[in-house]
Scaffold this motif. Structure first.
Motif, short mmCIF file in Angstrom:
data_model
loop_
_atom_site.label_atom_id
_atom_site.label_comp_id
_atom_site.label_asym_id
_atom_site.label_seq_id
_atom_site.Cartn_x
_atom_site.Cartn_y
_atom_site.Cartn_z
N UNK A 58 1.07 -1.38 -0.35
CA UNK A 58 -0.38 -0.34 0.09
C UNK A 58 1.40 0.99 0.02
N UNK A 59 1.92 1.00 0.62
CA UNK A 59 2.19 2.52 0.77
C UNK A 59 3.90 2.76 -0.38
N UNK A 60 3.84 1.60 -0.40
CA UNK A 60 5.48 1.79 -2.15
C UNK A 60 4.13 0.57 -3.39
N UNK A 61 3.18 0.90 -3.93
CA UNK A 61 2.60 0.29 -4.68
C UNK A 61 3.18 0.12 -5.87
N UNK A 62 4.56 0.78 -6.38
CA UNK A 62 5.19 0.56 -8.23
C UNK A 62 6.00 0.24 -7.39
N UNK A 63 7.08 -0.58 -6.97
CA UNK A 63 8.16 -0.87 -6.58
C UNK A 63 7.84 -2.83 -6.67
N UNK A 64 9.03 -3.32 -7.10
CA UNK A 64 8.62 -5.19 -7.27
C UNK A 64 8.82 -5.62 -6.05
N UNK A 65 8.82 -6.80 -6.19
CA UNK A 65 8.70 -7.09 -5.31
C UNK A 65 9.33 -7.79 -4.42
N UNK A 66 10.76 -7.77 -5.24
CA UNK A 66 12.50 -7.54 -4.56
C UNK A 66 11.46 -6.90 -3.06
N UNK A 67 11.40 -5.50 -3.84
CA UNK A 67 11.93 -3.92 -3.15
C UNK A 67 10.88 -4.32 -1.68
N UNK A 68 9.61 -5.09 -2.22
CA UNK A 68 8.24 -4.88 -1.11
C UNK A 68 8.59 -5.95 0.71
N UNK A 69 9.92 -6.99 0.40
CA UNK A 69 10.17 -7.54 0.58
C UNK A 69 11.69 -7.68 1.70
N UNK A 70 12.36 -6.15 0.87
CA UNK A 70 13.22 -6.03 1.30
C UNK A 70 12.87 -4.26 2.70
N UNK A 71 11.91 -3.70 1.74
CA UNK A 71 11.28 -2.96 3.05
C UNK A 71 10.82 -3.65 4.14
N UNK A 72 10.61 -4.90 4.27
CA UNK A 72 9.69 -5.59 5.12
C UNK A 72 10.76 -6.40 6.27
N UNK A 73 12.12 -6.86 5.61
CA UNK A 73 13.37 -7.04 6.69
C UNK A 73 14.18 -5.69 7.20
#
Length: 224
Positions: A57-72
């Motif tokens: 929701x916060x970064x809808x336009x970045x790749x899934x790998x970036x979402x994973x990095x944000x979570x970690x």
């Protein structure tokens, strides 16, 4: 014959004010990925969601790998702040401890938690505030779909044996209210948390302080 009842609490924004650590951790996570940090209101708006859902929701336009990095990155930053600040990083809201104590002293009432926190984060928070033994069921994001899916509520009901008609969720976000409604239980929205009053419009009751909780529960349970 007494009727067993259940009060399920959200944590962040309901029992504790963890806004500062949440915003700081999210800021560090986004900066580490060289992304623009979301506004504070946007960060507050996703509190309660599981981290993978929140990052989308916060970064809808970045790749899934970036979402994973944000979570970690968020997890690492939050854990570091938790170790540094302890209970001071997530203080109980005024009246929360007394309200929990009153309810826990009632032999007909059981208390539970349904939170977007991790198991490690929730256990640490409970220990830091000396709340061990207060909650008979604690459901966390590690084991369930993100709110507003009703899975956490269903687990609390199974663990306690309380009927949906005698259960209430207390939370500060529309995700809590929608989760409760999806599970077929009653809902109390608290106005001191991270979602504006207008977003809590579907709640059965709204309260402005923990001193109003007992009366709200009595009304919902038909005892007033």
């Amino acid at each position: 014959m007494t009727i067993p009842r259940l009060v399920i609490f959200d944590v962040d924004g309901t029992l504790v004010d963890s806004q500062a650590d949440i915003v700081a951790s999210m800021t560090q996570a986004f900066l580490a990925q060289e992304l623009v940090v979301p506004p504070v209101d946007a960060i507050k708006g996703i509190v309660g969601l599981s981290l993978p859902v929140a990052m989308i929701r916060l970064a809808p336009d970045v790749p899934a790998a970036t979402h994973d990095a944000l979570v970690e990155g968020y997890k690492r930053a939050y854990q570091a702040l938790r170790l540094k600040n302890g209970a001071l990083g997530s203080p109980l809201f005024p009246g929360a401890r007394d309200a929990l104590g009153r309810l826990a002293a009632d032999p007909n009432v059981q208390l539970a938690v349904a939170t977007g926190k991790s198991r490690r984060g929730l256990d640490s928070l409970i220990e830091s505030h000396g709340l061990q033994g207060v909650f008979v069921a604690t459901q966390v994001a590690d084991d369930h779909p993100s709110k507003p899916h009703p899975s956490m509520i269903h687990a609390c009901l199974r663990a306690t044996g309380v009927a949906p008609a005698q259960a209430v969720i207390v939370g500060d976000t529309e995700f809590d209210i929608d989760m409760g409604r999806a599970a077929g239980i009653r809902t109390i929205g608290v106005t001191w948390g991270y979602h504006a009053r207008a977003r809590l419009a579907q709640a059965d009751r709204l309260i402005d302080g923990f001193d109003e909780l007992d009366a709200a529960l009595e009304t919902i349970w038909g005892l007033a």
